[in-house]
Design an enzyme around this catalytic site. Sequence first.
Site, mmCIF file in Angstrom:
data_model
loop_
_atom_site.group_PDB
_atom_site.id
_atom_site.type_symbol
_atom_site.label_atom_id
_atom_site.label_comp_id
_atom_site.label_asym_id
_atom_site.label_seq_id
_atom_site.Cartn_x
_atom_site.Cartn_y
_atom_site.Cartn_z
ATOM 1 C CD1 TRP A 21 40.596 61.685 20.035
ATOM 2 C CD2 TRP A 21 40.976 60.265 21.716
ATOM 3 N NE1 TRP A 21 40.213 62.314 21.203
ATOM 4 C CE2 TRP A 21 40.437 61.457 22.258
ATOM 5 C CE3 TRP A 21 41.292 59.215 22.578
ATOM 6 C CZ2 TRP A 21 40.213 61.638 23.619
ATOM 7 C CZ3 TRP A 21 41.067 59.390 23.942
ATOM 8 C CH2 TRP A 21 40.533 60.594 24.453
ATOM 9 C CD GLN A 27 50.765 62.713 21.572
ATOM 10 O OE1 GLN A 27 49.730 62.077 21.414
ATOM 11 N NE2 GLN A 27 51.565 62.526 22.605
ATOM 12 C CG ASP A 49 38.073 54.556 15.363
ATOM 13 O OD1 ASP A 49 36.918 54.285 14.971
ATOM 14 O OD2 ASP A 49 38.318 55.490 16.159
ATOM 15 C CE1 TYR A 54 38.355 61.293 17.635
ATOM 16 C CE2 TYR A 54 39.328 59.607 16.256
ATOM 17 C CZ TYR A 54 38.516 59.962 17.313
ATOM 18 O OH TYR A 54 37.884 58.985 18.051
ATOM 19 C CB SER A 211 39.945 54.984 26.706
ATOM 20 O OG SER A 211 40.781 55.615 27.655
ATOM 21 C CE LYS A 221 51.151 57.866 29.324
ATOM 22 N NZ LYS A 221 51.457 57.998 27.886
ATOM 23 N N GLY A 289 46.024 53.260 20.680
ATOM 24 C CA GLY A 289 46.577 54.515 20.181
ATOM 25 C C GLY A 289 48.052 54.541 20.516
ATOM 26 C CG ASN A 299 50.357 49.327 23.756
ATOM 27 O OD1 ASN A 299 50.900 49.054 24.824
ATOM 28 N ND2 ASN A 299 49.987 50.559 23.451
#
Length: 322
Positions: A21, A27, A49, A54, A211, A221, A289, A299
Amino acid sequence: MQYRRVGTTGLQLSVLSFGAWVTFGKQVGRSQARELLALAHDRGVNFFDNAETYNNGVAEQLMGDVLADLRFARDSYCVSSKVFFGAVDHPLPTQRGLSRKHVIEACHQALQRLRVDYLDLYFCHRPDPDTPIAETVAAMDTLIRQGKVLYWGTSEWSAEAIREAHRVARENHFYAPVVEQPEYNLLHRERVEVEYAPLYEAYGMGTTIWSPLSSGLLTGKYNNGVPADSRIAQPGYEWLRESVLGKGKERIDKVRALQPIADELGVELAQLAIAWCLLNPHVSTVMLGASKTEQLEKNLDALDVLPRIDKALQKRIGQAVV
């Protein structure tokens, strides 16, 4: 890597997974996507996923191309798509929604873009008020019996609508949804913890949550502004910026209250937030993500934080975001 069953099914997903997503096709280009998927797979991630909407299908096409390039064994990973919003700007009624026509056609299109013979998971991306739930359930049942989908689920459906889908499936001997894909994080908890609570035992459902960092808010951030390279700064995602930052100073204050806890542990706030999601046994996988391999590495290291969160620390975290 650790793995958990999706509810009461036999399907085991890595507790940390990777989603496309916002990033893929915007990006992230092909070389970056290759690096990210290779890193994730090397670290034990077995679920990727995606969704028709998207970047209007570009994210699926990019992921499919990269998976083909990397030549992962097909039985070593699971891939998903989601149907509802369509894959074109200004879709016609037959190009969106959960009608039998669009559910089946969107599945065929996703298979082509992802370059696979079947989808491991296929989600109804949102409820469709214009289509009877019985029609959607029947369409999903057809795809499963044809071998084009292995498991199906919902995303951001109400508990009431999920119950209706199970009733239809039970009465017609159709395959029922086995998983819900909701937003879940330290700042967004009620639906997963309260509304869906009866569904886990009643229907054996799992969750693939999205999320976990509240679109980056829980990294800290945004505490002093919006970085230009962040996802909520991307053109076309003004609605996301409003969703993340448009609720006043209160959410930022909660994030700031969490920072000392992360500092005491010597970990990044993002890692603490991701690990916290996994404390919920009904979370089958936390979808990550990332647009950079360094970000994904950090992460994924959230797994090392998980055993350090005892009951006392869990209580402190909860108090910080009340």
